[in-house]
Design a protein around this motif. Structure first.
Motif, PDB file in Angstrom:
ATOM      1  N   PRO A   1      25.508 -26.719 -44.764  1.00  0.00           N
ATOM      2  CA  PRO A   1      25.435 -25.780 -45.890  1.00  0.00           C
ATOM      3  C   PRO A   1      24.917 -26.477 -47.152  1.00  0.00           C
ATOM      4  CG  PRO A   1      27.713 -26.426 -45.470  1.00  0.00           C
ATOM      5  CD  PRO A   1      26.879 -27.152 -44.475  1.00  0.00           C
ATOM      6  N   VAL A   2      23.717 -27.044 -47.037  1.00  0.00           N
ATOM      7  CA  VAL A   2      23.136 -27.842 -48.119  1.00  0.00           C
ATOM      8  C   VAL A   2      21.836 -27.177 -48.582  1.00  0.00           C
ATOM      9  CG1 VAL A   2      22.100 -30.088 -48.691  1.00  0.00           C
ATOM     10  CG2 VAL A   2      24.108 -29.984 -47.171  1.00  0.00           C
ATOM     11  N   VAL A   3      21.763 -26.842 -49.870  1.00  0.00           N
ATOM     12  CA  VAL A   3      20.545 -26.237 -50.428  1.00  0.00           C
ATOM     13  C   VAL A   3      19.578 -27.338 -50.843  1.00  0.00           C
ATOM     14  CG1 VAL A   3      19.601 -24.880 -52.357  1.00  0.00           C
ATOM     15  CG2 VAL A   3      21.674 -24.109 -51.185  1.00  0.00           C
ATOM     16  N   ILE A   4      18.326 -27.200 -50.432  1.00  0.00           N
ATOM     17  CA  ILE A   4      17.327 -28.230 -50.714  1.00  0.00           C
ATOM     18  C   ILE A   4      16.453 -27.870 -51.927  1.00  0.00           C
ATOM     19  CG2 ILE A   4      15.647 -27.352 -49.007  1.00  0.00           C
ATOM     20  CD1 ILE A   4      15.227 -30.302 -48.133  1.00  0.00           C
TER      21      ILE A   4
ATOM     22  N   TYR B   1      17.864 -23.565 -47.504  1.00  0.00           N
ATOM     23  CA  TYR B   1      18.847 -24.480 -46.915  1.00  0.00           C
ATOM     24  C   TYR B   1      18.128 -25.510 -46.040  1.00  0.00           C
ATOM     25  CZ  TYR B   1      22.931 -21.960 -48.584  1.00  0.00           C
ATOM     26  OH  TYR B   1      23.898 -21.422 -49.395  1.00  0.00           O
ATOM     27  N   LEU B   2      18.852 -26.546 -45.677  1.00  0.00           N
ATOM     28  CA  LEU B   2      18.288 -27.599 -44.822  1.00  0.00           C
ATOM     29  C   LEU B   2      17.887 -27.084 -43.443  1.00  0.00           C
ATOM     30  CD1 LEU B   2      20.198 -30.996 -45.017  1.00  0.00           C
ATOM     31  CD2 LEU B   2      17.808 -30.518 -45.500  1.00  0.00           C
TER      32      LEU B   2
ATOM     33  N   ARG C   1      19.435 -35.153 -53.214  1.00  0.00           N
ATOM     34  CA  ARG C   1      20.403 -35.623 -52.214  1.00  0.00           C
ATOM     35  C   ARG C   1      20.214 -34.930 -50.869  1.00  0.00           C
ATOM     36  NH1 ARG C   1      26.127 -35.003 -55.004  1.00  0.00           N
ATOM     37  NH2 ARG C   1      25.270 -32.922 -55.308  1.00  0.00           N
ATOM     38  N   ALA C   2      19.656 -33.714 -50.892  1.00  0.00           N
ATOM     39  CA  ALA C   2      19.437 -32.979 -49.640  1.00  0.00           C
ATOM     40  C   ALA C   2      18.430 -33.708 -48.748  1.00  0.00           C
ATOM     41  CB  ALA C   2      18.950 -31.563 -49.941  1.00  0.00           C
ATOM     42  N   PHE C   3      17.424 -34.358 -49.375  1.00  0.00           N
ATOM     43  CA  PHE C   3      16.433 -35.098 -48.598  1.00  0.00           C
ATOM     44  C   PHE C   3      17.081 -36.322 -47.934  1.00  0.00           C
ATOM     45  CE2 PHE C   3      14.001 -32.696 -51.707  1.00  0.00           C
ATOM     46  CZ  PHE C   3      13.000 -32.155 -50.925  1.00  0.00           C
TER      47      PHE C   3
ATOM     48  N   LEU D   1      20.231 -37.626 -40.933  1.00  0.00           N
ATOM     49  CA  LEU D   1      20.340 -36.873 -39.679  1.00  0.00           C
ATOM     50  C   LEU D   1      19.254 -37.303 -38.693  1.00  0.00           C
ATOM     51  CD1 LEU D   1      21.187 -33.276 -40.993  1.00  0.00           C
ATOM     52  CD2 LEU D   1      22.744 -34.904 -39.934  1.00  0.00           C
ATOM     53  N   ARG D   2      18.022 -37.438 -39.190  1.00  0.00           N
ATOM     54  CA  ARG D   2      16.926 -37.864 -38.310  1.00  0.00           C
ATOM     55  C   ARG D   2      17.175 -39.250 -37.725  1.00  0.00           C
ATOM     56  NH1 ARG D   2      13.603 -35.628 -42.219  1.00  0.00           N
ATOM     57  NH2 ARG D   2      13.057 -33.509 -41.606  1.00  0.00           N
ATOM     58  N   ARG D   3      17.662 -40.151 -38.569  1.00  0.00           N
ATOM     59  CA  ARG D   3      17.941 -41.511 -38.096  1.00  0.00           C
ATOM     60  C   ARG D   3      18.994 -41.528 -37.003  1.00  0.00           C
ATOM     61  NH1 ARG D   3      17.424 -43.150 -43.555  1.00  0.00           N
ATOM     62  NH2 ARG D   3      19.686 -43.288 -43.828  1.00  0.00           N
ATOM     63  N   MET D   4      19.939 -40.561 -37.081  1.00  0.00           N
ATOM     64  CA  MET D   4      21.004 -40.496 -36.074  1.00  0.00           C
ATOM     65  C   MET D   4      20.547 -39.837 -34.778  1.00  0.00           C
ATOM     66  SD  MET D   4      24.287 -39.348 -38.345  1.00  0.00           S
ATOM     67  CE  MET D   4      25.272 -38.970 -36.901  1.00  0.00           C
ATOM     68  N   GLY D   5      19.362 -39.229 -34.798  1.00  0.00           N
ATOM     69  CA  GLY D   5      18.865 -38.585 -33.576  1.00  0.00           C
ATOM     70  C   GLY D   5      18.979 -37.067 -33.573  1.00  0.00           C
ATOM     71  N   TRP D   6      19.356 -36.479 -34.728  1.00  0.00           N
ATOM     72  CA  TRP D   6      19.365 -35.015 -34.825  1.00  0.00           C
ATOM     73  C   TRP D   6      17.917 -34.536 -34.923  1.00  0.00           C
ATOM     74  CZ3 TRP D   6      23.715 -31.832 -34.663  1.00  0.00           C
ATOM     75  CH2 TRP D   6      24.951 -32.500 -34.694  1.00  0.00           C
ATOM     76  N   GLN D   7      17.660 -33.354 -34.375  1.00  0.00           N
ATOM     77  CA  GLN D   7      16.296 -32.818 -34.360  1.00  0.00           C
ATOM     78  C   GLN D   7      16.262 -31.451 -35.015  1.00  0.00           C
ATOM     79  OE1 GLN D   7      15.515 -32.509 -30.189  1.00  0.00           O
ATOM     80  NE2 GLN D   7      15.397 -34.726 -29.879  1.00  0.00           N
ATOM     81  N   GLN D   8      15.077 -31.153 -35.583  1.00  0.00           N
ATOM     82  CA  GLN D   8      14.891 -29.821 -36.134  1.00  0.00           C
ATOM     83  C   GLN D   8      13.809 -29.089 -35.395  1.00  0.00           C
ATOM     84  OE1 GLN D   8      14.637 -29.758 -40.484  1.00  0.00           O
ATOM     85  NE2 GLN D   8      16.098 -28.112 -40.317  1.00  0.00           N
TER      86      GLN D   8
END
Length: 372
Positions: A110-113, A349-350, A144-146, A152-159
């Motif tokens: 729940p993060v607004v970019i 949002y992100l 901070r949203a970036f 997240l990307r570094r941890m392996g999460w994908q969009q």
């Protein structure tokens, strides 16, 4: 920072949500009852003093024929997203969900970019070279949203969109909100464009009355909602869904869900549902008849809902999803045009993120979802 994660009771979860200024309505324990076809679990994050510092509602969807699940945290979890070490929060969650039989995890921070105020959007609409919201310079950017996205990307999460993976966003990435904090109602009304103010007056003159309804009025709501679904070509949810929603949410908190009707000459010609969690108020579902549109029932109803949100001490009135297209020929353009008239702001949002715990099953579901 050492955090531990474990299953918590609904009571603990609710108490935690109630201690916050706001949280998504999809992260309250009762949302699990609304989504009855999913299995659910309440997660809690504890600091080293045993203090509950975060919570999440997980919905589990079983894969056909095998005992493996998609774990989904809609607009959650409710944690400190701006923590410098997001991994401390998300690693234990992934380990726990894997243990529970999840093959893939989907969440919506729940993060607004970015935010665009109404004037910026209007300028974008007027410029023939601008086709999308993101082509317009944002009024406010949250740096901070970036950082959250990078972690997240570094941890392996994908969009979904960029990576060609994931199931696309289930919840809207772009929403429209009217901020209410530190503003008078007069300021809010002044923020409306001329057309909105004129339509509110027109409805008043025509004798449109806006009233609140109860559980027993849901069939009237459903009738208008099905007319709207046919007109706008979407598949309506059944009456039982709204009845379940009303019962579940208002059992948890008697003021969680409200129903509004705009009535003209004794006939309900527009209706809407409203959801309340702390200082965040959502206009959730809307419906209107095909006739009597000239008495502007929808504008009257929104103005009443906004005033009620203000009276509740809400910090934001959220008109939910919009498309990001500023092209007048786009079928969603009317929606953004209607909402921009309130003088609020569009927020991006992100978006939703996926973590494949089992790459093969994740890919299989991805292919299945894209074919649907």
């Amino acid at each position: 920072m050492s955090l531990t994660l474990r299953t918590i009771s609904r009571e603990q979860h609710l108490a935690y949500i109630q201690s916050l200024p706001a949280a998504s309505h999809m992260q309250v324990p009762a949302w699990a009852d609304v989504k009855g076809e999913w299995r659910s679990e309440n997660l809690g994050w504890f600091d080293k003093n045993g203090q509950l510092v975060g919570a999440g509602l997980v919905l589990y969807r079983q894969l056909p024929k095998i005992k493996r699940y998609l774990a989904y945290l809609p607009e959650g979890p409710v944690i400190n997203w701006f923590s410098p070490n997001l991994e401390d929060w998300l690693r234990p969650m992934l380990a726990h969900l894997k243990q529970q039989g999840a093959f893939s995890v989907k969440m919506g921070p729940p993060v607004v970019i970015r935010r665009w105020d109404a004037n910026a959007i209007k300028t974008g609409i007027a410029d023939p070279d601008v086709k999308r919201l993101r082509d317009v310079e944002a009024t406010h950017i949250e740096p901070r949203a970036f950082e959250v996205a990078d972690q997240l990307r570094r941890m392996g999460w994908q969009q979904g969109e960029e990576e060609g993976a994931g199931f696309g966003d289930v919840q809207p990435r772009y929403v429209f909100q009217v901020p209410l904090s530190n503003r008078s109602l007069e300021d809010v009304h002044k923020g409306f464009n001329q057309l909105w103010r004129r339509n509110i007056k027109k409805a008043e003159k025509a004798g449109v009355e806006v009233v609140q309804g109860g559980y027993e009025d849901l069939p009237t709501w459903q009738h208008l909602y099905e007319i709207t679904a046919e007109r706008d070509k979407f598949r309506p949810r059944p009456l039982s869904y709204f009845q379940r929603m009303w019962t579940a949410l208002n059992t948890e908190d008697p003021n969680r869900m409200r129903l509004y009707f705009a009535v003209h000459e004794g006939e309900a010609v527009a209706a809407a549902t409203m959801l309340i969690v702390g200082g965040h108020v959502w206009y959730s579902y809307g419906a209107s008849a095909n006739h009597k549109r000239e008495v502007r029932p929808s504008n009257a109803m929104q103005w009443r809902m906004l005033r009620d949100a203000y009276a509740l001490g809400a910090s934001v009135y959220d008109l939910r999803g919009i498309g990001d297209s500023l092209d007048e020929s786009d079928h969603l353009f009317g929606l953004i045009q209607f909402k921009v008239g309130t003088g609020g702001q569009a927020a991006e949002y992100l978006g939703e993120w996926d973590f494949p715990l089992n790459k093969l099953l994740h890919k299989a579901l991805d292919m299945y979802m894209s074919r649907r």
